[in-house]
Design an enzyme around this catalytic site. Structure first.
Site, PDB file in Angstrom:
ATOM      1  N   HIS A 105       0.798  -1.225   0.000  1.00  0.00           N
ATOM      2  CA  HIS A 105       0.000   0.000   0.000  1.00  0.00           C
ATOM      3  C   HIS A 105       0.832   1.277   0.000  1.00  0.00           C
ATOM      4  CE1 HIS A 105      -4.494   0.893   0.995  1.00  0.00           C
ATOM      5  NE2 HIS A 105      -4.058   1.626  -0.001  1.00  0.00           N
ATOM      6  N   ASP A 132      -9.883  -0.803   3.522  1.00  0.00           N
ATOM      7  CA  ASP A 132      -8.713  -1.352   4.210  1.00  0.00           C
ATOM      8  C   ASP A 132      -9.097  -1.777   5.623  1.00  0.00           C
ATOM      9  OD1 ASP A 132      -6.051  -1.744   5.233  1.00  0.00           O
ATOM     10  OD2 ASP A 132      -5.302  -0.215   3.862  1.00  0.00           O
ATOM     11  N   HIS A 134      -6.804  -1.452   7.910  1.00  0.00           N
ATOM     12  CA  HIS A 134      -5.943  -0.566   8.687  1.00  0.00           C
ATOM     13  C   HIS A 134      -6.143   0.887   8.261  1.00  0.00           C
ATOM     14  CE1 HIS A 134      -4.002  -4.538   8.381  1.00  0.00           C
ATOM     15  NE2 HIS A 134      -3.672  -4.341   9.641  1.00  0.00           N
ATOM     16  N   ASP A 136      -3.697   3.174   8.132  1.00  0.00           N
ATOM     17  CA  ASP A 136      -2.523   3.645   7.376  1.00  0.00           C
ATOM     18  C   ASP A 136      -2.266   5.125   7.602  1.00  0.00           C
ATOM     19  OD1 ASP A 136      -2.261   1.077   6.430  1.00  0.00           O
ATOM     20  OD2 ASP A 136      -3.169   1.479   4.489  1.00  0.00           O
ATOM     21  N   HIS A 149       4.054   1.161   4.324  1.00  0.00           N
ATOM     22  CA  HIS A 149       2.682   0.959   3.826  1.00  0.00           C
ATOM     23  C   HIS A 149       1.652   1.415   4.854  1.00  0.00           C
ATOM     24  CE1 HIS A 149       2.107  -3.477   5.450  1.00  0.00           C
ATOM     25  NE2 HIS A 149       2.620  -2.684   6.348  1.00  0.00           N
ATOM     26  N   ASP A 236      -7.419  -2.471  -0.660  1.00  0.00           N
ATOM     27  CA  ASP A 236      -6.439  -3.345  -0.014  1.00  0.00           C
ATOM     28  C   ASP A 236      -7.070  -4.710   0.171  1.00  0.00           C
ATOM     29  OD1 ASP A 236      -4.850  -4.678   2.032  1.00  0.00           O
ATOM     30  OD2 ASP A 236      -3.979  -2.736   2.516  1.00  0.00           O
ATOM     31  N   ASP A 238      -6.690  -6.796   2.439  1.00  0.00           N
ATOM     32  CA  ASP A 238      -7.102  -7.115   3.801  1.00  0.00           C
ATOM     33  C   ASP A 238      -8.397  -6.415   4.218  1.00  0.00           C
ATOM     34  OD1 ASP A 238      -6.453  -4.515   4.766  1.00  0.00           O
ATOM     35  OD2 ASP A 238      -4.453  -5.123   5.380  1.00  0.00           O
ATOM     36  N   GLU A 281      -1.594  -4.901  -1.926  1.00  0.00           N
ATOM     37  CA  GLU A 281      -1.252  -5.838  -0.861  1.00  0.00           C
ATOM     38  C   GLU A 281      -1.492  -7.308  -1.200  1.00  0.00           C
ATOM     39  OE1 GLU A 281       0.429  -5.284   1.841  1.00  0.00           O
ATOM     40  OE2 GLU A 281       0.345  -3.102   2.082  1.00  0.00           O
TER      41      GLU A 281
END
Length: 316
Positions: A105, A132, A134, A136, A149, A236, A238, A281
């Site tokens: 990312h 995502d 997360h 980030d 990332h 992403d 995830d 990712e």
């Protein structure tokens, strides 16, 4: 199954970046997406697809400023960010819709910067939908790991610490109120405080469970449409539940379901607002017989017009 044919000019840009992550393997992501028939899938939907292959780091890397020891592989990420930004801006300047294939990312520091340059020239506000697990939103000063990332969204909003990343090229900043973090379920302590202070729109899984993705996504779309904005989507792996997409180095349980993810993509297509995309990712080394890559290609197909039942085209 039916498809809508809006005949867009899609430019695929491979960005095999893995230095921003803590686990090796994302370098193989662009190849896996192509192996999963991304090009043929988009072409079958009626789009013109220009696959420009994978970018390569130049032999000479940028010099790291003082104090970059808390940003791992800074020189390589800076090198990647600059060539990705240039490639993305060029694709948009030629009338294409860039799809940047990752890669971790950190590549979004480059891709979104390139989109931001184009939007600044066009006088059009930029909005970013960050799908995502997360946030980030770390900086070199706050990151527990130093993995870049996890700093991408913060960099794009102009948080301190990475001001020299793009060198002497323009680096328009994303207005914090124009960033939506969607599907979040893992936030570091210092990130949490920074997100609240900056007023970032954070749609976590609690909100999704309470209100559903359709209501929450409609709010995002309405805000972008009201401003006449350009919407960049950064997807992403995830974001998805790891039972569906295990091919990522930062899995977090409780992610988006198959239908939630497809509904988001279908609503985005119907909006006609999406003008650029990251797919990031994907780590084939951790995948299960291409399961994650195949799902990502299906999601991209939904974003670009694949429908189970024809309901009419988007605004384009």
């Amino acid at each position: 199954m039916t498809v809508t044919r809006s005949d867009q000019s899609i430019v695929l840009i491979g960005a095999p970046v893995e230095e921003g992550a803590g686990t090796a393997g994302a370098i193989m992501g662009p190849a896996a997406l192509r192996t999963a028939r991304l090009v043929a899938t988009l072409a079958d939907l009626g789009h013109r697809v220009d696959d420009r292959g994978d970018l390569m780091l130049p032999p000479s890397l940028p010099t790291a400023p003082e104090g970059m020891d808390r940003a791992r592989h800074y020189q390589r990420i800076a090198g990647w960010s600059r060539i990705i930004a240039d490639a993305t801006e060029a694709a948009m300047g030629q009338g294409g819709l860039p799809v940047v294939l990752g890669g971790d990312h950190s590549l979004s520091m480059g891709s979104v910067s390139g989109v931001a340059r184009h939007c600044a020239k066009a006088g059009r506000p930029l909005f970013v939908l960050w799908l995502d697990a997360h946030a980030d939103f770390n900086t070199p000063a706050t990151s527990p790991s130093g993995n870049m990332h996890g700093m991408s969204a913060a960099f794009l909003c102009g948080e301190p610490g990475l001001e020299d990343l793009l060198g002497d090229k323009p680096a328009p900043r994303l207005a914090p109120e124009n960033l939506t973090l969607f599907g979040i379920r893992s936030v570091d302590r210092d990130e949490r405080a920074l997100l609240a202070d900056r007023g970032i729109d954070v749609i976590d899984m609690r909100l999704i469970d309470e209100f559903g993705v359709s209501v929450l996504m409609a709010r995002v779309i309405e805000r972008v449409a009201a401003a006449g904005g350009h919407l960049h989507v950064s997807l992403d792996v995830d974001f998805l539940d790891p039972s569906l997409a295990p091919g990522v180095g930062t899995t977090v349980p409780g992610g988006a379901t198959y239908r939630e993810a497809h509904l988001i993509m279908e609503m985005l297509h119907d909006s006609g607002l999406v003008g650029s995309l990251d797919v990031v990712e994907l780590n084939p080394f951790l995948d299960d017989r291409g399961k994650s890559a195949l799902l990502l290609v299906d999601l991209v197909a939904s974003l670009f017009g694949r429908q189970v039942v024809a309901r009419g085209g988007g605004r384009r």
